[in-house]
Design an enzyme around this catalytic site. Structure first.
Site, PDB file in Angstrom:
ATOM      1  N   HIS A  84       8.055  38.451 -17.311  1.00 37.71           N
ATOM      2  CA  HIS A  84       9.216  37.634 -17.512  1.00 37.71           C
ATOM      3  C   HIS A  84       9.141  36.601 -16.558  1.00 37.71           C
ATOM      4  O   HIS A  84       8.943  36.783 -15.079  1.00 37.71           O
ATOM      5  CB  HIS A  84      10.509  38.426 -17.213  1.00 37.71           C
ATOM      6  N   SER A  85       9.412  35.272 -16.899  1.00 35.96           N
ATOM      7  CA  SER A  85       9.644  33.991 -16.033  1.00 35.96           C
ATOM      8  C   SER A  85       8.405  33.960 -15.220  1.00 35.96           C
ATOM      9  O   SER A  85       7.236  33.579 -15.943  1.00 35.96           O
ATOM     10  CB  SER A  85      10.738  34.408 -15.105  1.00 35.96           C
ATOM     11  N   MET A  86       8.312  33.866 -13.991  1.00 40.26           N
ATOM     12  CA  MET A  86       7.166  33.948 -13.201  1.00 40.26           C
ATOM     13  C   MET A  86       5.981  34.777 -13.568  1.00 40.26           C
ATOM     14  O   MET A  86       4.738  34.334 -13.578  1.00 40.26           O
ATOM     15  CB  MET A  86       7.439  33.950 -11.927  1.00 40.26           C
TER      16      MET A  86
END
Length: 255
Positions: free
Chosen positions: A96-98
Site C-alpha cells: 500500500h502506497s510506498m
C-alpha cells in the site's frame, strides 16, 4: 544458502497468525510511516486460507533504534534477500502506497532471480512510470506541515497526531520514508511476466484512477483494476472486500 539468519528474518518478517500447512503466502509492505502491525486485521481475515507475512521496515516500533532505509531499491534488495530464505510456497505481494513501490521492486528482483511471485497487488499508489510535478517534496516540510498532510490523508489516529511524544517517535521514520519515495526514480526494464492487480480509492489524492490504471504498462501477464469508495486509506473501511480480492486472485493463481 542465502546466508540470512533466522534472527534476521524475524526482524524483517512478522507473522500474526499460525501459517497453514499448505496454500499461498501473502507478503505485505506498509505505507510511509507504517509498520507491520497495520496488516494484523488483514492477516486475521485471510487466516487460515493463506499465510500472511508483514514486512517490518527499520526505524519503527521494535526496530526504532535502527536507521531507516531511505532508498526504495536498497530496501527492496534487503527484503528480497529475506524472502529468498523462506520456504518456496507460492507467494503474492501486496503493497500500500510506498509499500506498492517496494513490492514492485521486490517483484522485479524476484523475477530476475528466478523466483517470481504469483501476483503483485498494488494499493493506493500511482504506477512507477507516472510522474507528478511538485513544488516542494514533503520530506523537506517542517513537522507541523507533515502532521497536516497526515490529517488530510486520514490514515492516522487523531489521538496520535495530538500526542507530541508519539509524534516525536513516528516523525523521523515517516520523514525518511517520504524521502525514499520522493527520491525514487523508476528505471525502465522488462515488464513483469506475472499479473499486476491495482487497488485504489475513488477519491485518493495520491493516486488517480488513471494513474492506478497505468500499472498495466508494467506487466505482460495480465492486469486488473479495482476501485473502491474512499480516499487514500480506503482499505481501512473496505478490509473485507480487499481480503476477498486477494482470495480471488490467489485462487486464480494456484488453480
Amino acid at each position: 544458502m542465502t546466508g540470512v539468519s533466522v534472527a534476521s528474518s524475524a526482524l524483517w518478517l512478522r507473522r500474526f497468525h499460525p501459517a497453514p500447512d499448505q496454500g499461498p503466502r501473502l507478503v505485505c509492505f506498509p505505507h510511509a510511516g507504517g509498520a507491520a502491525s497495520y496488516y494484523f486485521k488483514l492477516s486475521r481475515m485471510l487466516h487460515p486460507f493463506m499465510e500472511v507475512v508483514a514486512v517490518q521496515y527499520p526505524g519503527r516500533h521494535d526496530r526504532r533504534s535502527e536507521a531507516p532505509v531511505e532508498n526504495i531499491a536498497r530496501l527492496a534488495d534487503l527484503i528480497t534477500a529475506e524472502l529468498k530464505a523462506t520456504d518456496s510456497r507460492p507467494t503474492l505481494l501486496f503493497g500500500h502506497s510506498m509499500g506498492a513501490l517496494v513490492a514492485f521492486e521486490v517483484a522485479r528482483a524476484m523475477e530476475q532471480g528466478g523466483i517470481a511471485p504469483l501476483t503483485l497487488i498494488t494499493s493506493g499508489r500511482r504506477a512507477p512510470s507516472t510522474t507528478r510535478a511538485t513544488a516542494r517534496p514533503m520530506h523537506l516540510h517542517d513537522d507541523a506541515e507533515i502532521v497536516e498532510e497526515l490529517r488530510a490523508l486520514d490514515g492516522t489516529n487523531s489521538q496520535v497526531l495530538e500526542n507530541q511524544q508519539l509524534l516525536e517517535m513516528i516523525l523521523p521514520a515517516l520523514r525518511s520514508d517520504y524521502r525514499a519515495v520522493e527520491t525514487y526514480r523508476y528505471v525502465a526494464g522488462p515488464r513483469l511476466f506475472r499479473p499486476i492487480v491495482s487497488l485504489v480509492g475513488m477519491n485518493d489524492p495520491q493516486a488517480t484512477i488513471d494513474e492506478a490504471q497505468a500499472w498495466s504498462r508494467h506487466t505482460a501477464g495480465g492486469f486488473t483494476l479495482h476501485v473502491f469508495d474512499g480516499g487514500h486509506f480506503y482499505l481501512d473501511t473496505h478490509a473485507e472486500a480487499v481480503a476477498q480480492v486477494i482470495r480471488n486472485h490467489s485462487a486464480e493463481d494456484v488453480s
